[in-house]
Design an enzyme around this catalytic site. Structure first.
Site, PDB file in Angstrom:
ATOM      1  N   HIS A 294       0.863  -1.197  -0.078  1.00 20.57           N
ATOM      2  CA  HIS A 294       0.026  -0.158  -0.002  1.00 20.57           C
ATOM      3  C   HIS A 294       0.827   1.140  -0.110  1.00 20.57           C
ATOM      4  O   HIS A 294       1.629   1.486   0.892  1.00 20.57           O
ATOM      5  CB  HIS A 294      -1.087  -0.030   1.348  1.00 20.57           C
ATOM      6  N   HIS A 337      -1.577   2.583  11.463  1.00 16.42           N
ATOM      7  CA  HIS A 337      -0.421   3.435  11.370  1.00 16.42           C
ATOM      8  C   HIS A 337      -0.198   4.646  12.371  1.00 16.42           C
ATOM      9  O   HIS A 337      -1.285   5.028  13.050  1.00 16.42           O
ATOM     10  CB  HIS A 337      -0.174   4.156  10.139  1.00 16.42           C
ATOM     11  N   GLU A 343      -2.924  14.433  11.088  1.00 18.72           N
ATOM     12  CA  GLU A 343      -3.946  14.219   9.827  1.00 18.72           C
ATOM     13  C   GLU A 343      -5.277  14.758  10.349  1.00 18.72           C
ATOM     14  O   GLU A 343      -5.806  14.287  11.506  1.00 18.72           O
ATOM     15  CB  GLU A 343      -3.967  12.963   9.453  1.00 18.72           C
ATOM     16  N   TYR A 352     -15.597   6.279   2.909  1.00 17.52           N
ATOM     17  CA  TYR A 352     -14.119   6.131   3.174  1.00 17.52           C
ATOM     18  C   TYR A 352     -14.015   4.597   3.207  1.00 17.52           C
ATOM     19  O   TYR A 352     -14.625   3.651   4.247  1.00 17.52           O
ATOM     20  CB  TYR A 352     -13.746   6.906   4.399  1.00 17.52           C
ATOM     21  N   HIS A 367      -6.537  12.810  13.934  1.00 18.51           N
ATOM     22  CA  HIS A 367      -5.656  11.940  14.304  1.00 18.51           C
ATOM     23  C   HIS A 367      -4.171  12.629  14.475  1.00 18.51           C
ATOM     24  O   HIS A 367      -3.518  12.858  13.355  1.00 18.51           O
ATOM     25  CB  HIS A 367      -5.620  10.709  13.567  1.00 18.51           C
ATOM     26  N   HIS A 373      -4.087   4.874  14.674  1.00 17.79           N
ATOM     27  CA  HIS A 373      -5.409   4.661  14.030  1.00 17.79           C
ATOM     28  C   HIS A 373      -5.185   4.008  12.760  1.00 17.79           C
ATOM     29  O   HIS A 373      -4.188   3.300  12.281  1.00 17.79           O
ATOM     30  CB  HIS A 373      -5.975   6.014  13.805  1.00 17.79           C
TER      31      HIS A 373
END
Length: 437
Positions: A294, A337, A343, A352, A367, A373
């Site tokens: 990813h 992560h 963020e 989402y 976050h 999260h």
């Protein structure tokens, strides 16, 4: 490089990002061969608007020459105006919670509310005085500004509509902006926001730091992400009106107001590169893996406000648009992560892929630095059981404001009824699948 002209939403625009634009609403209004003639042939006044230090390198120097009916200096003394729900840095009203935060969409006002009065500050960092950091707001609008104008001396105004269409009248011309588009009005540029419809709501970033730029592409090469040719800036369009109007000025974190006898949008011609602009997010060239794993969210950056530390942004604006997912043997949603960068995310439309519920269009999640999260339990279970065939992810447009600085929530945001008190519970229920249970 001068730009070509295009049309969008029944308005004309000049196309490109960072160009030296030239435009006149009346033939002969734009001086040829000189910026400041001794006497303008049409009787206009010459004014220079500088968006960068005079001695900034040519590649980053921003300025525009304006030829206007009356000088902008024709204004009466400014007096303080109530800031309403618009907050500014330094954001030190309350302690920053060491937790994840999420808000449901803010309600639409029941009384007539224009753009200035409809700004509600969620969080921010830095401050205008240091010319670093940002403020993140939500705007809700139920009426046009009419005889009221705004100029922000503190920061650029970055519009991300979530519902409803706006017409932004600026000194350089008109921009229409609607959901799935963004618009930027640089600091120091006067403008008025009209409502095209009954109501509008969206996200608003006030950037105190370096001007937005396209991110470097590095190994991607010369094409990809947001292309310069897809940005639009207005052609000259002026207001020649007399009579009292109100000019609201944001300066050093506070609102000030003055009266004047003419519209501040009286620019008949202009040329330069310090300009408002818009961009259609549907034109973003998304890039992702075609093998495994990813890629980092930086691959989705539309615009960046750089800091003095290379590669570490004052603010990155990234999007998660409709796209193909084809990675093999890979957990396709964003993994769990913890980041040094902070963020703040919003959702323009759809869903989402890392949240099954609770994160809806018009909502906000925050976050901050090193707060863990990732996908909620339902999204995780779906992702690990999915048949990894090529999959088109449609009906989505999430936006991400990512900053090197921690976002400090405002007291009003932490006290607002839209704050979801049980947000942490979305990560409940993960079982230990390794070893003894």
């Amino acid at each position: 490089m001068n730009a070509i002209t295009s049309t969008s939403n029944d308005l004309q625009y000049q196309v490109g990002f960072g160009n030296q634009f030239s435009t006149e609403a009346v033939a002969g209004a734009l001086p040829i061969g000189r910026n400041s003639p001794q006497k303008h042939p049409l009787g206009l006044y010459t004014e220079l608007l500088s968006g960068a230090a005079f001695t900034a390198p040519r590649a980053t120097n921003q300025r525009t020459w304006l030829y206007r009916i009356r000088p902008s200096a024709m204004m009466k003394p400014l007096v303080r105006l109530d800031n309403r729900q618009w907050r500014s840095g330094p954001f030190n009203e309350v302690d920053v919670p060491a937790s994840r935060l999420r808000w449901s969409p803010l309600p639409i006002p029941t009384e007539p509310t224009d753009f200035v009065d409809g700004i509600f500050t969620i969080a921010g960092n830095g401050c205008p005085q240091s010319q670093s950091g940002v403020a993140i707001h939500v705007y809700t609008v139920t009426k046009s500004m009419s005889d009221r104008y705004l100029v922000n001396a503190d920061g650029d105004m970055f519009f991300v509509p979530q519902h409803g269409r706006l017409v932004i009248h600026t000194e350089m011309g008109k921009l229409t902006v609607e959901p799935l588009e963004i618009a930027v009005v640089p600091r120091g540029v006067s403008f008025r926001v009209d409502l095209d419809g009954d109501v509008a709501r969206g996200y608003l970033c006030e950037n105190y730091g370096a001007a937005f730029a396209l991110p470097e592409l590095g190994p991607i090469g010369s094409n990809g992400l947001a292309n310069a040719r897809d940005f639009m800036t207005p052609v000259a369009s002026y207001e020649d009106r007399s009579g009292p109007v109100t000019l609201v000025t944001k300066f050093m974190g506070n609102l000030w107001t003055s009266q004047q006898e003419h519209s501040p949008l009286n620019v008949v011609a202009w040329h330069g590169n310090y300009v408002p602009y818009k961009y259609d997010l549907r034109r973003f060239m998304a890039i992702g893996t075609v093998t495994y794993d990813h890629p980092d969210p930086s691959i989705n950056t539309v615009l960046t406000s750089k800091s003095e530390v290379p590669g570490t942004a004052n603010l990155d604006f990234a999007i998660f648009p409709p796209r193909w997912l084809v990675a093999e043997n890979t957990f396709r949603p964003p993994w769990f992560h913890r980041n040094v960068m902070s963020e703040l995310a919003g959702l323009v439309e759809g869903v989402y892929d890392a949240k099954a519920e609770g994160f809806v269009p018009g909502g906000i999640s925050l976050h901050n630095s090193f707060m863990p999260h990732g996908p909620d339990k339902a999204s995780y279970d779906t992702a690990v059981a999915a048949d990894l065939q090529p999959h088109r992810l449609d009906n989505t447009m999430a936006v991400l404001f990512e900053s090197r600085y921690v976002f400090r929530p405002t007291a009003q945001a932490l006290e607002h009824a839209s704050l979801q008190k049980d947000y942490d519970a979305v990560w409940d229920g993960f079982e230990a699948n390794f070893g003894s249970k």
